[in-house]
Design an enzyme around this catalytic site. Sequence first.
Site, short mmCIF file in Angstrom:
data_model
loop_
_atom_site.label_atom_id
_atom_site.label_comp_id
_atom_site.label_asym_id
_atom_site.label_seq_id
_atom_site.Cartn_x
_atom_site.Cartn_y
_atom_site.Cartn_z
N LYS A 73 -58.51 67.32 132.24
CA LYS A 73 -58.09 68.73 132.33
C LYS A 73 -59.22 69.61 132.86
CE LYS A 73 -57.18 69.28 127.94
NZ LYS A 73 -57.53 67.95 127.40
N ARG A 75 -54.12 75.06 121.58
CA ARG A 75 -54.20 73.71 121.01
C ARG A 75 -53.39 73.60 119.73
NH1 ARG A 75 -59.41 71.86 123.36
NH2 ARG A 75 -59.95 69.79 122.62
N ARG A 124 -68.17 59.33 129.56
CA ARG A 124 -68.37 60.65 130.16
C ARG A 124 -69.80 61.15 129.91
NH1 ARG A 124 -64.00 65.32 129.03
NH2 ARG A 124 -64.74 65.29 126.88
N ARG A 156 -71.82 64.22 125.11
CA ARG A 156 -71.42 65.15 124.06
C ARG A 156 -71.31 64.41 122.75
NH1 ARG A 156 -66.14 68.10 126.50
NH2 ARG A 156 -65.54 67.78 124.34
N ARG A 205 -60.47 62.81 117.24
CA ARG A 205 -59.96 63.80 118.21
C ARG A 205 -58.53 63.45 118.65
NH1 ARG A 205 -64.35 64.04 122.76
NH2 ARG A 205 -63.12 65.73 123.63
#
Length: 215
Positions: free
Chosen positions: A13, A88, A127, A160, A171
């Site tokens: 996203k 969210r 990532r 992260r 998550r």
Amino acid sequence: MRLVLLGAPGVGKGTQAELVSSQFKIPKISTGDLLREAVRQKTTLGIQAKDYMDRGELVADEVVIGLVQEKLSLPEAAKGFVLDGFPRTVTQADILGRWLESEHIALDHVLYVVIPSEHIVDRLSGRRSCPACQSVFHITSCPPKLEGICDRCGAELIQRNDDRRETVESRMLVYTNQTAPLIEYYKEKNILTELDGFGAVDSVHARLVNVLTQV
Ligand code: AMP
């Protein structure tokens, strides 16, 4: 153009929001980026949010709603915006809807970005993010030219805290329980389009632009 990008963590996203933002010259409003900036600056809000973020849990609705409203009220958002990571929860979506209505504006599209679930953990754990300019890389599918260094601004890339394997699971659970209900929510409002987010960044972007320019 007023756009929301909806989807599980790791579907891309943020990357697509960035491309939409520069192509259509509208601001990208990413609650994750805004919160990470507050954490870096050690503001009161950032200090409160950090533990929730590190655990992969959602930060309180009032906090993120305040951040988003502040950005939506800026003159640069008057012609449009792309929301990434917000709303969210159904409460956030309701409040956003009421705020837009009070401004006599409405969302044009909610794009629900989907990739096969077996790729999500790999996308997140591989990532690497730039803490300075928010650019995003991946150790195998989109590596930086110089290992560990941001192509765009030269800062040192980080992983992260919430992209570590142990946090990714929580998550995903939070997404399923609290965010996924928004798929039906926006389907009922007839503004949701599913977007295949699998494949090269450019191909996904081409599909996205196709949806945006079709209607
Ligand atoms: P993201 O970069 O969108 O994956 O967001 C990173 C983290 O920031 C999330 O796991 C949450 O802890 C927090 N966060 C971002 N957006 C929201 C939101 N709209 N509501 C609540 N928490 C959020």
